[in-house]
Design a protein around this motif. Structure first.
Motif, PDB file in Angstrom:
ATOM      1  N   LYS A  85      18.409  18.793   0.101  1.00  0.00           N
ATOM      2  CA  LYS A  85      19.526  18.557   1.039  1.00  0.00           C
ATOM      3  C   LYS A  85      19.237  17.418   2.002  1.00  0.00           C
ATOM      4  CE  LYS A  85      21.617  23.143   1.145  1.00  0.00           C
ATOM      5  NZ  LYS A  85      20.513  23.929   0.547  1.00  0.00           N
ATOM      6  N   ILE A  86      17.983  17.323   2.429  1.00  0.00           N
ATOM      7  CA  ILE A  86      17.614  16.269   3.382  1.00  0.00           C
ATOM      8  C   ILE A  86      16.781  15.237   2.624  1.00  0.00           C
ATOM      9  CG2 ILE A  86      16.339  15.759   5.503  1.00  0.00           C
ATOM     10  CD1 ILE A  86      16.746  18.856   6.117  1.00  0.00           C
ATOM     11  N   PRO A  87      17.213  13.970   2.604  1.00  0.00           N
ATOM     12  CA  PRO A  87      16.412  12.959   1.893  1.00  0.00           C
ATOM     13  C   PRO A  87      15.014  12.849   2.501  1.00  0.00           C
ATOM     14  CG  PRO A  87      18.587  12.103   2.477  1.00  0.00           C
ATOM     15  CD  PRO A  87      18.426  13.414   3.197  1.00  0.00           C
ATOM     16  N   THR A  88      13.997  12.858   1.644  1.00  0.00           N
ATOM     17  CA  THR A  88      12.612  12.757   2.107  1.00  0.00           C
ATOM     18  C   THR A  88      11.906  11.608   1.383  1.00  0.00           C
ATOM     19  OG1 THR A  88      11.825  14.288   0.424  1.00  0.00           O
ATOM     20  CG2 THR A  88      12.390  15.251   2.519  1.00  0.00           C
ATOM     21  N   VAL A  89      10.976  10.999   2.074  1.00  0.00           N
ATOM     22  CA  VAL A  89      10.114   9.971   1.467  1.00  0.00           C
ATOM     23  C   VAL A  89       8.715  10.088   2.059  1.00  0.00           C
ATOM     24  CG1 VAL A  89       9.559   7.503   1.469  1.00  0.00           C
ATOM     25  CG2 VAL A  89      11.834   8.232   0.787  1.00  0.00           C
ATOM     26  N   MET A  90       7.720  10.076   1.182  1.00  0.00           N
ATOM     27  CA  MET A  90       6.331   9.954   1.616  1.00  0.00           C
ATOM     28  C   MET A  90       5.773   8.663   1.034  1.00  0.00           C
ATOM     29  SD  MET A  90       3.081  12.433   0.865  1.00  0.00           S
ATOM     30  CE  MET A  90       3.164  13.357   2.391  1.00  0.00           C
ATOM     31  N   PHE A  91       5.168   7.835   1.888  1.00  0.00           N
ATOM     32  CA  PHE A  91       4.548   6.618   1.359  1.00  0.00           C
ATOM     33  C   PHE A  91       3.031   6.688   1.513  1.00  0.00           C
ATOM     34  CE2 PHE A  91       3.746   4.337   5.362  1.00  0.00           C
ATOM     35  CZ  PHE A  91       4.717   4.841   6.221  1.00  0.00           C
ATOM     36  N   GLY A  92       2.345   5.835   0.742  1.00  0.00           N
ATOM     37  CA  GLY A  92       0.888   5.845   0.730  1.00  0.00           C
ATOM     38  C   GLY A  92       0.313   4.844   1.727  1.00  0.00           C
ATOM     39  N   LEU A  93      -0.825   5.193   2.322  1.00  0.00           N
ATOM     40  CA  LEU A  93      -1.506   4.320   3.277  1.00  0.00           C
ATOM     41  C   LEU A  93      -2.903   4.019   2.742  1.00  0.00           C
ATOM     42  CD1 LEU A  93      -1.642   3.003   6.152  1.00  0.00           C
ATOM     43  CD2 LEU A  93      -2.546   5.213   6.955  1.00  0.00           C
ATOM     44  N   GLY A  94      -3.140   2.769   2.344  1.00  0.00           N
ATOM     45  CA  GLY A  94      -4.463   2.368   1.871  1.00  0.00           C
ATOM     46  C   GLY A  94      -5.496   2.654   2.945  1.00  0.00           C
ATOM     47  N   ALA A  95      -6.670   3.207   2.552  1.00  0.00           N
ATOM     48  CA  ALA A  95      -7.625   3.657   3.572  1.00  0.00           C
ATOM     49  C   ALA A  95      -9.051   3.182   3.321  1.00  0.00           C
ATOM     50  CB  ALA A  95      -7.602   5.186   3.656  1.00  0.00           C
ATOM     51  N   ILE A  96      -9.265   2.415   2.260  1.00  0.00           N
ATOM     52  CA  ILE A  96     -10.636   2.013   1.935  1.00  0.00           C
ATOM     53  C   ILE A  96     -10.914   0.601   2.470  1.00  0.00           C
ATOM     54  CG2 ILE A  96     -12.276   1.596   0.045  1.00  0.00           C
ATOM     55  CD1 ILE A  96     -11.504   4.552   0.331  1.00  0.00           C
ATOM     56  N   ASP A  97     -12.094   0.437   3.044  1.00  0.00           N
ATOM     57  CA  ASP A  97     -12.540  -0.872   3.534  1.00  0.00           C
ATOM     58  C   ASP A  97     -12.206  -1.942   2.485  1.00  0.00           C
ATOM     59  OD1 ASP A  97     -14.240  -3.147   3.827  1.00  0.00           O
ATOM     60  OD2 ASP A  97     -15.447  -1.978   5.240  1.00  0.00           O
ATOM     61  N   PRO A  98     -11.412  -2.959   2.866  1.00  0.00           N
ATOM     62  CA  PRO A  98     -10.943  -3.935   1.869  1.00  0.00           C
ATOM     63  C   PRO A  98     -12.080  -4.632   1.101  1.00  0.00           C
ATOM     64  CG  PRO A  98      -9.791  -4.226   3.943  1.00  0.00           C
ATOM     65  CD  PRO A  98     -10.865  -3.216   4.196  1.00  0.00           C
TER      66      PRO A  98
END
Ligand SMILES: [Zn+2]
Ligand SMILES: [Zn+2]
Length: 437
Positions: free
Chosen positions: A378-391
């Motif tokens: 009923k409620i639009p949801t979005v989860m996005f990814g966050l890069g977390a490793i030392d580049p």
């Protein structure tokens, strides 16, 4: 002309950068503190109190202890509201719990916490899923949204969710009348850190993003006997062996290969001694699927396979296998609403640049965040990814064709900077973009 058009957007970006820069050293310290003091699911008391305190300081109206588990116990969920005139109501969620893992990262702020788990065993505790990154990002986002109030309209509804790892936290908050008490949001967003991307980048999937997770317990019941007299019993260990092998044919032979699914037995217990045929063997199964159809095929297949194995072993009907689907430990597919995902991606690209926003393939982990979208999405949801490793470390590992340890690993090591900087900037930019009249 070009300059006139570009100036406001640029000013907004610079403004946000300045706000994030100003908060960063404090956020890194906050992160390290949370990382060093992890709490298991159902026990997030101090983490929730810290988050509540920070959100109050940032000007939000905070309600603590939101959430009721099925056994009637109280959850450490929290809701923080910031109203800013008419406009959409946006839910932003962080989870807060850690895992029963002994940390092996070797960082200066590593956790040395030990506690007893629900079964009474002594376990280490570690923020091995990065929920400390999420909590800290929420604190930064809350401050940034409060500081940039002129740029958005509506209501921010921040959710500090307990018990994501046991996937009963979102349900516990809804069961405590979350939306009756605080209003139903129009949209819901969240982020999750990842080892599959370098810090400084974000990733997003449109449509099914994470599989459903279905927990099933199977008890193969037999008839105990002396290990030297198998003819006197019905051996549940042999039955369990047949069951385990046959179970893999559900995905490989019965299920549509275009609709991926997974069946894993992660826990098996039976017997006490080498020369005793036990009465039963217990197994814990997790099944993952991107569609309800595949999920049903697997659940039906588990029941049928267990019954069939017992039948062929000659187990009497009153000792038929017991197959239990644990609804409280299961989650639906994490579905990123395509229209909302497009808006989120546009906001991320505007904030971070197209190179640092990566289109992601669906993953096979699971999440209970989608439950905030309610039955029937009923409620639009979005989860996005966050890069977390030392580049730098990420690139070196990539060059060798490998990834560094990720969530649920004792060596998962999110690098605080630029992960937190990117997380706060990304989440705040998305929120501002969505909170328009
Ligand atoms: Zn996790
Ligand atoms: Zn997680």
């Amino acid at each position: 002309m070009f300059c006139l058009l570009a100036a406001p957007a640029l000013a907004a970006a610079q403004n946000l950068d300045a706000v994030v820069n100003g908060e960063l050293s404090n956020l890194v310290e906050t992160y390290k503190g949370i990382h060093e003091h992890p709490e298991l699911s159902h026990h997030e008391e101090h983490t929730a109190a810290l988050l509540a305190g920070e959100l109050r300081k940032a000007g939000y109206t905070v309600t603590e202890r939101v959430g009721k588990y099925p056994d009637g116990s109280e959850a450490y969920g929290l809701v923080a509201i910031l109203q800013n005139g008419p406009g959409p109501k946006l839910l932003i969620r962080t989870d807060m719990d850690a895992l029963p893992i002994v940390e092996e990262t070797g960082v200066a702020y590593a956790s040395h916490v030990r506690t007893k788990n629900a079964a009474g065993q002594d376990v280490g505790v570690m923020h091995a899923c990065g929920h400390d990154v999420h909590v800290t990002t929420m604190i930064g986002t809350a401050r940034a949204l409060a500081a940039t109030r002129a740029k958005w309209h509506g209501t921010v509804m921040l959710i500090g969710q307990p018990s994501e790892e046991t996937i009963d936290g979102a349900r516990a908050m809804l069961a405590d009348h979350l939306y009756d008490r605080f209003g139903t949001p129009d949209l819901a967003i969240a982020l999750h850190d990842t080892n599959t991307r370098a810090a400084g980048t974000v990733s997003i999937t449109s449509g099914p993003a994470l599989t459903s997770s279905t927990s099933v317990d199977v008890v193969m019941r037999g008839i105990g006997a002396h290990g030297a007299q198998p003819q006197a019993g019905k051996d549940p260990v042999v039955m369990a062996g047949e069951f385990i092998v046959q179970l893999q044919t559900i995905v490989s032979r019965q299920e549509d290969p275009r609709d991926p699914a997974i069946v894993t037995i992660g826990d098996i217990h039976g017997g006490t001694k080498r020369n005793i045929i036990p009465n039963e063997v217990k197994m814990e199964i997790t099944a993952r699927a991107y569609s309800d159809k595949a999920r049903q095929i697997i659940v039906d297949g588990i029941r049928r396979t267990a019954q069939g194995v017992a039948l062929s072993a000659g187990v009497p009907a009153d000792l038929a296998p017991i197959v239990t689907v644990l609804d409280a430990e299961s989650t639906p597919v994490m579905y990123n609403d395509p229209a909302l995902a497009a808006r989120v991606k546009a906001a991320l690209v505007k904030a971070l640049g197209a190179n640092d926003v990566i289109d992601e393939e669906p993953g096979t982990a699971s999440e209970d965040f989608g439950i905030f979208g309610l039955e029937g999405r009923k409620i639009p949801t979005v989860m996005f990814g966050l890069g977390a490793i030392d580049p730098v470390k990420f690139a070196a590992a990539q060059a060798e064709g490998r990834l560094l340890p990720g969530p649920h690993n004792s060596r998962f090591e999110p690098v605080p900077e630029p992960t937190l900087r990117t997380g706060v900037k990304a989440m705040t930019s998305v929120a501002i973009a969505l909170l328009q009249k």
